[in-house]
Scaffold this motif. Structure first.
Motif, PDB file in Angstrom:
ATOM      1  N   ILE A   1      -2.559  11.045   4.757  1.00  0.00           N
ATOM      2  CA  ILE A   1      -2.214   9.794   5.468  1.00  0.00           C
ATOM      3  C   ILE A   1      -3.219   8.704   5.076  1.00  0.00           C
ATOM      4  CG2 ILE A   1      -2.105   8.684   7.751  1.00  0.00           C
ATOM      5  CD1 ILE A   1      -1.333  11.457   8.900  1.00  0.00           C
TER       6      ILE A   1
ATOM      7  N   ASN B   1       6.222  -1.611  10.635  1.00  0.00           N
ATOM      8  CA  ASN B   1       6.060  -0.181  10.363  1.00  0.00           C
ATOM      9  C   ASN B   1       4.837   0.372  11.109  1.00  0.00           C
ATOM     10  OD1 ASN B   1       6.765   2.220   8.823  1.00  0.00           O
ATOM     11  ND2 ASN B   1       4.907   1.853   7.642  1.00  0.00           N
TER      12      ASN B   1
ATOM     13  N   SER C   1       2.141   2.236  13.275  1.00  0.00           N
ATOM     14  CA  SER C   1       2.117   3.628  13.727  1.00  0.00           C
ATOM     15  C   SER C   1       1.771   3.718  15.204  1.00  0.00           C
ATOM     16  CB  SER C   1       1.028   4.392  12.980  1.00  0.00           C
ATOM     17  OG  SER C   1       1.193   4.284  11.607  1.00  0.00           O
TER      18      SER C   1
ATOM     19  N   ASP D   1       1.929  -8.865  -1.191  1.00  0.00           N
ATOM     20  CA  ASP D   1       0.603  -8.415  -0.761  1.00  0.00           C
ATOM     21  C   ASP D   1      -0.378  -9.523  -1.103  1.00  0.00           C
ATOM     22  OD1 ASP D   1      -1.861  -6.788  -0.305  1.00  0.00           O
ATOM     23  OD2 ASP D   1      -0.472  -5.112  -0.261  1.00  0.00           O
TER      24      ASP D   1
ATOM     25  N   LYS E   1      -1.979  -8.028  11.378  1.00  0.00           N
ATOM     26  CA  LYS E   1      -0.534  -8.086  11.643  1.00  0.00           C
ATOM     27  C   LYS E   1      -0.156  -9.436  12.263  1.00  0.00           C
ATOM     28  CE  LYS E   1       0.416  -3.125  11.925  1.00  0.00           C
ATOM     29  NZ  LYS E   1       0.953  -2.827  10.599  1.00  0.00           N
TER      30      LYS E   1
ATOM     31  N   GLY F   1       0.823  -1.202   0.000  1.00  0.00           N
ATOM     32  CA  GLY F   1       0.000   0.000   0.000  1.00  0.00           C
ATOM     33  C   GLY F   1       0.858   1.254   0.000  1.00  0.00           C
ATOM     34  N   THR F   2       0.310   2.317   0.581  1.00  0.00           N
ATOM     35  CA  THR F   2       1.000   3.612   0.622  1.00  0.00           C
ATOM     36  C   THR F   2       2.430   3.450   1.151  1.00  0.00           C
ATOM     37  OG1 THR F   2      -1.134   4.554   1.237  1.00  0.00           O
ATOM     38  CG2 THR F   2       0.789   5.974   1.526  1.00  0.00           C
ATOM     39  N   MET F   3       2.556   2.795   2.294  1.00  0.00           N
ATOM     40  CA  MET F   3       3.859   2.735   2.944  1.00  0.00           C
ATOM     41  C   MET F   3       4.745   1.627   2.398  1.00  0.00           C
ATOM     42  SD  MET F   3       3.910   5.297   4.860  1.00  0.00           S
ATOM     43  CE  MET F   3       5.431   5.035   5.759  1.00  0.00           C
TER      44      MET F   3
ATOM     45  N   ASN G   1       5.541   9.116   5.618  1.00  0.00           N
ATOM     46  CA  ASN G   1       4.934   9.160   4.289  1.00  0.00           C
ATOM     47  C   ASN G   1       5.263  10.472   3.574  1.00  0.00           C
ATOM     48  OD1 ASN G   1       3.231   8.599   2.155  1.00  0.00           O
ATOM     49  ND2 ASN G   1       1.344   9.023   3.282  1.00  0.00           N
TER      50      ASN G   1
ATOM     51  N   ALA H   1       4.284  -4.015   6.630  1.00  0.00           N
ATOM     52  CA  ALA H   1       3.595  -2.728   6.441  1.00  0.00           C
ATOM     53  C   ALA H   1       2.165  -2.989   5.967  1.00  0.00           C
ATOM     54  CB  ALA H   1       4.356  -1.852   5.450  1.00  0.00           C
ATOM     55  N   VAL H   2       1.469  -3.897   6.673  1.00  0.00           N
ATOM     56  CA  VAL H   2       0.068  -4.171   6.321  1.00  0.00           C
ATOM     57  C   VAL H   2      -0.840  -3.289   7.175  1.00  0.00           C
ATOM     58  CG1 VAL H   2       0.621  -6.522   5.587  1.00  0.00           C
ATOM     59  CG2 VAL H   2      -0.178  -6.149   7.924  1.00  0.00           C
TER      60      VAL H   2
ATOM     61  N   GLU I   1      -3.252  -1.369   9.788  1.00  0.00           N
ATOM     62  CA  GLU I   1      -3.020  -1.114  11.217  1.00  0.00           C
ATOM     63  C   GLU I   1      -4.059  -1.854  12.071  1.00  0.00           C
ATOM     64  OE1 GLU I   1      -0.414   0.115  12.318  1.00  0.00           O
ATOM     65  OE2 GLU I   1      -0.707   1.324  14.103  1.00  0.00           O
TER      66      GLU I   1
ATOM     67  N   HIS J   1       9.616   2.675  12.024  1.00  0.00           N
ATOM     68  CA  HIS J   1       8.461   3.481  11.613  1.00  0.00           C
ATOM     69  C   HIS J   1       8.901   4.554  10.617  1.00  0.00           C
ATOM     70  CE1 HIS J   1       5.006   6.340  12.987  1.00  0.00           C
ATOM     71  NE2 HIS J   1       4.704   5.714  11.891  1.00  0.00           N
ATOM     72  N   PHE J   2       8.601   4.273   9.347  1.00  0.00           N
ATOM     73  CA  PHE J   2       8.903   5.218   8.267  1.00  0.00           C
ATOM     74  C   PHE J   2       7.788   6.263   8.192  1.00  0.00           C
ATOM     75  CE2 PHE J   2      12.318   3.213   5.696  1.00  0.00           C
ATOM     76  CZ  PHE J   2      12.364   1.955   6.282  1.00  0.00           C
TER      77      PHE J   2
END
Ligand code: NAI
Length: 273
Positions: A225, A107, A109, A30, A91, A9-11, A133, A83-84, A86, A130-131
């Protein structure tokens, strides 16, 4: 180094891009090939911009470093990054399916690293990485130690973060760490100000941009976000702390229920083309 990134996804797609830009062999995983193809398109579009700016010579050379597979164990890697969504159940499922003794980083949050470490084979090799965006642009990585994370694992992840050209900051395992503890309280207050009609969305964002020197206003940032992600993070913080300062506002909940998730769906607090 070989790296597996789970979640495109985004991250996840951005994190895969960061590692590929630094010459690592990446497997991006994924649940479906369609999602993986979308991830590839996002990476390609981002790399095109890097090329226009003269920061890379060839988009293809970087893309070649990234393979894609719905099987999270398709490549034996030196580092796995989750990074799936939240959500603890998602997870848990992903972390417990990783068949490797390598370091696993999440990752997340807001979810406790110590709690998530129950689902991996080696909790001492589990850590929060934790990266922010978008990962290829943002220089911070919040490194979160769980109760069992070893010094060796932390040192390794700090070194890897620096080698990616990022600035790692070590923080402890508290709800929302530093970043989302402070950010979510602010986003929530901005959404409530919007609900109460203190000002329009544009008004609230302009006050925060021009008055506080924030590059993006809080409502604009929430759309960026992803409102579902903001909603999930607030729910975790609210459940973990019991504090009203993280209680998700109804307006946010309703936008999420309506599928208006911000930029990624074309509408949130604002409309996007
Ligand atoms: P997203 O919704 O864009 O992507 C999540 C991806 O996980 C989706 O592509 C989904 O198909 C995939 N997924 C779901 N179940 C899966 C499974 N069983 N196996 C493999 N993949 C699966 O979410 P986003 O924004 O990328 O967030 C991912 C994580 O990063 C979350 O933990 C979030 O809190 C965190 N994060 C998000 C930031 C943001 O600005 N969006 C910033 C920093 C961290």
């Amino acid at each position: 180094m070989r790296v597996t990134v789970i979640g495109a996804g985004t991250m996840g797609s951005g994190i895969a891009e960061v590692f590929a830009l630094n010459n690592h062999e990446v497997l991006l995983s994924d649940v479906s090939n369609d999602i993986l193809n979308n991830g590839r398109k996002k990476i390609e579009a981002s790399l095109e911009k890097f090329k226009e700016k003269g920061r890379i010579k060839s988009v293809e050379d970087v893309l070649e470093k990234i393979s894609m597979n719905t099987d999270i164990n398709a490549q034996e890697s030196d580092l796995y990054i989750e990074a799936v969504l939240e959500r603890i159940d998602v997870k848990r499922d992903v972390l417990s399916r990783i068949r490797s003794d390598a370091i696993i980083a999440t990752n997340t949050s807001s979810i406790s690293i110590t709690y998530l470490s129950k689902f991996v084979r080696n909790p001492e090799k589990f850590i929060g990485m934790h990266f922010f965006n978008p990962p290829p642009i943002m220089s911070l990585i919040e490194i979160v130690r769980g109760n069992s994370t070893s010094d060796e694992t932390t040192k390794k992840i700090v070194e890897i973060s620096r080698s990616l050209g990022k600035t790692p900051v070590e923080v402890n395992d508290f709800p929302g760490f530093v970043s989302n503890r402070v950010l979510m309280a602010m986003l929530r207050e901005a959404i409530i100000a919007y609900e109460e009609n203190v000002a329009s969305a544009e008004g609230i964002d302009t006050v925060m941009k021009l008055g506080m020197n924030h590059p993006m206003g809080p409502l604009e940032l929430s759309d960026f976000i992803g409102l579902d992600v903001v909603y999930d993070i607030m729910n975790v913080l609210y459940n973990d702390t019991g504090s009203e300062r993280f209680k998700p506002p109804i307006t946010l909940r309703n936008l999420v229920y309506a599928g208006k998730l911000g930029r990624k769906t074309g509408e949130g607090f604002y409309k996007y083309k």
